[in-house]
Design a protein around this motif. Structure first.
Motif, PDB file in Angstrom:
ATOM      1  N   LEU A  19      -2.791   5.861   8.024  1.00 28.20           N
ATOM      2  CA  LEU A  19      -2.244   4.688   8.785  1.00 28.20           C
ATOM      3  C   LEU A  19      -3.271   4.132   9.489  1.00 28.20           C
ATOM      4  O   LEU A  19      -3.004   2.747   9.529  1.00 28.20           O
ATOM      5  CB  LEU A  19      -1.150   5.563   9.739  1.00 28.20           C
ATOM      6  CG  LEU A  19       0.054   6.192   8.973  1.00 28.20           C
ATOM      7  CD1 LEU A  19       0.595   7.158  10.042  1.00 28.20           C
ATOM      8  CD2 LEU A  19       0.798   5.206   8.548  1.00 28.20           C
ATOM      9  N   ARG A  20      -4.152   4.636   9.943  1.00 30.45           N
ATOM     10  CA  ARG A  20      -5.385   3.973  10.520  1.00 30.45           C
ATOM     11  C   ARG A  20      -5.821   3.012   9.804  1.00 30.45           C
ATOM     12  O   ARG A  20      -6.491   1.962  10.127  1.00 30.45           O
ATOM     13  CB  ARG A  20      -6.479   4.994  11.080  1.00 30.45           C
ATOM     14  CG  ARG A  20      -6.065   5.668  12.427  1.00 30.45           C
ATOM     15  CD  ARG A  20      -7.013   6.545  13.024  1.00 30.45           C
ATOM     16  NE  ARG A  20      -6.616   7.293  13.993  1.00 30.45           N
ATOM     17  CZ  ARG A  20      -7.298   8.406  14.152  1.00 30.45           C
ATOM     18  NH1 ARG A  20      -8.213   8.847  13.778  1.00 30.45           N
ATOM     19  NH2 ARG A  20      -6.734   9.095  15.350  1.00 30.45           N
ATOM     20  N   ASP A  21      -6.241   3.094   8.159  1.00 31.03           N
ATOM     21  CA  ASP A  21      -6.661   2.368   7.431  1.00 31.03           C
ATOM     22  C   ASP A  21      -5.808   1.050   7.076  1.00 31.03           C
ATOM     23  O   ASP A  21      -6.346   0.347   6.323  1.00 31.03           O
ATOM     24  CB  ASP A  21      -7.095   3.145   6.055  1.00 31.03           C
ATOM     25  CG  ASP A  21      -8.430   4.015   6.478  1.00 31.03           C
ATOM     26  OD1 ASP A  21      -8.937   3.970   7.499  1.00 31.03           O
ATOM     27  OD2 ASP A  21      -8.389   4.896   5.675  1.00 31.03           O
ATOM     28  N   LEU A  22      -4.526   1.185   7.494  1.00 30.43           N
ATOM     29  CA  LEU A  22      -3.671   0.105   7.023  1.00 30.43           C
ATOM     30  C   LEU A  22      -4.232  -1.129   7.532  1.00 30.43           C
ATOM     31  O   LEU A  22      -4.589  -1.274   8.663  1.00 30.43           O
ATOM     32  CB  LEU A  22      -2.215   0.339   7.634  1.00 30.43           C
ATOM     33  CG  LEU A  22      -1.477   1.278   6.732  1.00 30.43           C
ATOM     34  CD1 LEU A  22      -0.194   1.569   7.333  1.00 30.43           C
ATOM     35  CD2 LEU A  22      -1.274   0.841   5.316  1.00 30.43           C
ATOM     36  N   PRO A  23      -4.289  -2.157   6.965  1.00 31.30           N
ATOM     37  CA  PRO A  23      -4.518  -3.496   7.342  1.00 31.30           C
ATOM     38  C   PRO A  23      -3.358  -4.069   8.516  1.00 31.30           C
ATOM     39  O   PRO A  23      -2.357  -3.774   8.408  1.00 31.30           O
ATOM     40  CB  PRO A  23      -4.598  -4.568   6.297  1.00 31.30           C
ATOM     41  CG  PRO A  23      -3.735  -3.750   5.261  1.00 31.30           C
ATOM     42  CD  PRO A  23      -3.839  -2.377   5.338  1.00 31.30           C
ATOM     43  N   ALA A  24      -4.019  -4.702   9.492  1.00 25.09           N
ATOM     44  CA  ALA A  24      -3.257  -5.196  10.551  1.00 25.09           C
ATOM     45  C   ALA A  24      -2.405  -6.191  10.110  1.00 25.09           C
ATOM     46  O   ALA A  24      -2.873  -6.997   9.396  1.00 25.09           O
ATOM     47  CB  ALA A  24      -3.940  -5.474  11.992  1.00 25.09           C
ATOM     48  N   SER A  25      -1.088  -6.169  10.543  1.00 17.77           N
ATOM     49  CA  SER A  25      -0.189  -7.370  10.025  1.00 17.77           C
ATOM     50  C   SER A  25       0.011  -8.384  11.212  1.00 17.77           C
ATOM     51  O   SER A  25      -0.020  -8.159  12.342  1.00 17.77           O
ATOM     52  CB  SER A  25       1.039  -6.779   9.255  1.00 17.77           C
ATOM     53  OG  SER A  25       1.676  -5.936  10.350  1.00 17.77           O
ATOM     54  N   MET A  69       0.775  -1.225  -0.165  1.00 21.03           N
ATOM     55  CA  MET A  69       0.055   0.057  -0.081  1.00 21.03           C
ATOM     56  C   MET A  69       0.943   1.211   0.131  1.00 21.03           C
ATOM     57  O   MET A  69       1.917   1.475   0.714  1.00 21.03           O
ATOM     58  CB  MET A  69      -0.761  -0.059   1.273  1.00 21.03           C
ATOM     59  CG  MET A  69      -1.775   1.338   1.246  1.00 21.03           C
ATOM     60  SD  MET A  69      -2.897   1.071   2.831  1.00 21.03           S
ATOM     61  CE  MET A  69      -3.988   2.266   2.392  1.00 21.03           C
ATOM     62  N   GLU A  70       0.523   2.265  -0.818  1.00 18.43           N
ATOM     63  CA  GLU A  70       1.330   3.395  -1.000  1.00 18.43           C
ATOM     64  C   GLU A  70       0.672   4.244  -0.014  1.00 18.43           C
ATOM     65  O   GLU A  70      -0.324   4.580   0.336  1.00 18.43           O
ATOM     66  CB  GLU A  70       1.079   4.050  -2.478  1.00 18.43           C
ATOM     67  CG  GLU A  70       1.753   3.069  -3.286  1.00 18.43           C
ATOM     68  CD  GLU A  70       3.251   3.150  -3.309  1.00 18.43           C
ATOM     69  OE1 GLU A  70       3.987   4.079  -2.665  1.00 18.43           O
ATOM     70  OE2 GLU A  70       3.843   2.056  -3.630  1.00 18.43           O
TER      71      GLU A  70
END
Length: 58
Positions: free
Chosen positions: A52-58, A1-2
């Protein structure tokens, strides 16, 4: 993701998106229209925070 961050030109009032991967300390962030130094605004930081909040949890 960019991830992108928005800068604003104080002269033209245009928004300039920059990819976080391309940013480095002391890097020139000039407006492509008038060559005035673009500034990081509070709204630009809020947009980055939302991304940043929308990034999927890894």
């Amino acid at each position: 993701m960019e991830l992108w961050i928005d800068y604003e030109c104080p002269r033209c009032n245009i928004t300039i998106q920059r990819n976080l991967r391309e940013l480095a300390p002391e890097q020139n962030r000039q407006c492509p229209e008038c060559n005035v130094r673009a500034v990081l605004t509070e709204e630009g930081l809020r947009g980055l925070e939302r991304s940043l909040r929308d990034l999927p949890a890894s």
